[in-house]
Design an enzyme around this catalytic site. Structure first.
Site, mmCIF file in Angstrom:
data_model
loop_
_atom_site.group_PDB
_atom_site.id
_atom_site.type_symbol
_atom_site.label_atom_id
_atom_site.label_comp_id
_atom_site.label_asym_id
_atom_site.label_seq_id
_atom_site.Cartn_x
_atom_site.Cartn_y
_atom_site.Cartn_z
ATOM 1 C CE1 TYR A 100 -2.167 -9.034 4.330
ATOM 2 C CE2 TYR A 100 -3.439 -10.467 5.780
ATOM 3 C CZ TYR A 100 -3.188 -9.949 4.514
ATOM 4 O OH TYR A 100 -3.954 -10.358 3.467
ATOM 5 N N GLY A 130 -10.131 -11.018 -7.314
ATOM 6 C CA GLY A 130 -11.089 -9.907 -7.227
ATOM 7 C C GLY A 130 -10.506 -8.610 -7.766
ATOM 8 C CG ASP A 131 -7.154 -6.959 -5.939
ATOM 9 O OD1 ASP A 131 -8.152 -6.463 -5.390
ATOM 10 O OD2 ASP A 131 -6.169 -7.388 -5.314
ATOM 11 C CG ASN A 151 -2.779 -6.468 -6.306
ATOM 12 O OD1 ASN A 151 -1.565 -6.348 -6.291
ATOM 13 N ND2 ASN A 151 -3.427 -7.262 -5.463
#
Length: 317
Positions: free
Chosen positions: A112, A267-268, A45
């Site tokens: 995941y 956050g990215d 990202n």
């Protein structure tokens, strides 16, 4: 392949990319029947966000010799992220994840499937000195550090090498406790990586876990005492709080968002804004403002990188 222009990179980063299947209708993930495919991964990202702003970015990883790995490569091509140092590893698969759709601003459910993935076999063997040396900045995140002991060794080696060459380094702890063997190992290894960084960007809750302190200034001092130059702490609705080794400190207000669609990737987006701002030579408060701006755009769309703006979309903000 997007080759190195004039042999130089602005930023190099290391991480795992996964194919992400996002449910098209809200509700229980088990009941979802239709999904849309995206590329996901914290460091990916950031690489995409920086490339959209016109920086030359290199992304180092391993992918499986499978359709999901090909998909990741196609995304990198499309986003003009250099992938000369992405190894296709026929022994292991590309990881993927399933993500629920939410329409009430809550955190989506994510499952995941990454254990034993190609990227978890990253190691110091993936460090190409010339490639890393062609970059002026290294960005690391705690997600790649958590993948495996060998992946952590790669990050540690890269940080040490880039620091010795006088390059700048940013570090986003990006805590993923489920990926670590124990909290003790997580704290020890992430704080070790942080010591090599010029700029450390924890969230306030992450900072408390990593340092044991809850006040932003105490969290910042913990890292400044270890030789970090600048600590920028994401404080949610309040924006971000920063302090430098010179003692400069302050709060930068958040940007109000009325329609939060998907909190993943905020956050990215923040890291993209701060890193690009500082590499552009902006003042620290201005770089943090850009971080808040891009973070606010990221949470208004579904997907991890869809909301990251181009230089034109960012305007002269």
């Amino acid at each position: 392949m997007h080759s190195l222009q004039n042999g130089t990179l602005d930023v190099v980063t290391i991480g795992e990319a996964m194919a992400m299947f996002v449910a098209l209708e809200p509700g229980d993930l088990a009941a979802a029947e239709r999904f849309v495919k995206r590329a996901a991964g914290a460091e990916l990202n950031v690489a995409i966000g920086l490339a959209r702003l016109g920086l030359n970015v290199g992304w180092v990883s391993r992918i499986g010799d499978d359709s999901l790995g090909q998909f990741i490569c196609q995304q990198l091509e499309q986003e003009r992220v250099n992938h000369q140092q992405v190894t296709v590893d026929a022994r292991y698969p590309t990881g993927f994840q399933l993500k629920s759709k939410v329409d009430d601003g809550s955190d989506p459910r994510v499952e995941y499937f990454r254990k034993g993935s190609a990227a978890s076999h990253l190691s110091p063997d993936d460090f190409n000195r010339d490639y890393f040396g062609a970059a002026r900045h290294l960005h690391l995140s705690g997600v790649a550090a958590a993948l495996s002991a060998s992946s952590f060794e790669l990050l540690h080696h890269a940080a040490k090498s880039m620091r010795a060459q006088g390059k700048t380094i940013s570090f986003d702890p990006n805590l993923r406790p489920v990926l670590w063997p124990s909290e003790q190992t997580m704290l020890k290894q992430l704080n070790l990586l942080a010591e090599y960084a010029d700029w450390v960007l924890p969230g306030d809750k992450e900072g408390k876990i990593l340092t044991g302190y809850s006040q932003p200034e105490a969290i910042a001092d913990f890292y400044l005492d270890k030789g970090v130059k600048t600590v920028i702490i994401k404080t949610g609705c309040d924006g971000a709080w920063y302090k430098t080794a010179e003692g400069e400190k302050g709060q930068v207000a958040a940007i109000r968002v009325d329609n939060v669609v998907d909190t993943v990737g905020a956050g990215d987006g923040f890291a993209v804004g701060v890193i690009s701002g500082l590499l552009d030579g902006k003042s620290l408060p201005d770089a943090i403002r850009r971080g808040n701006k891009i973070g606010s755009l990221a949470i208004q769309v579904i997907g991890d990188s869809e909301g990251l703006p181009t230089r034109a979309e960012l305007g002269d903000f």
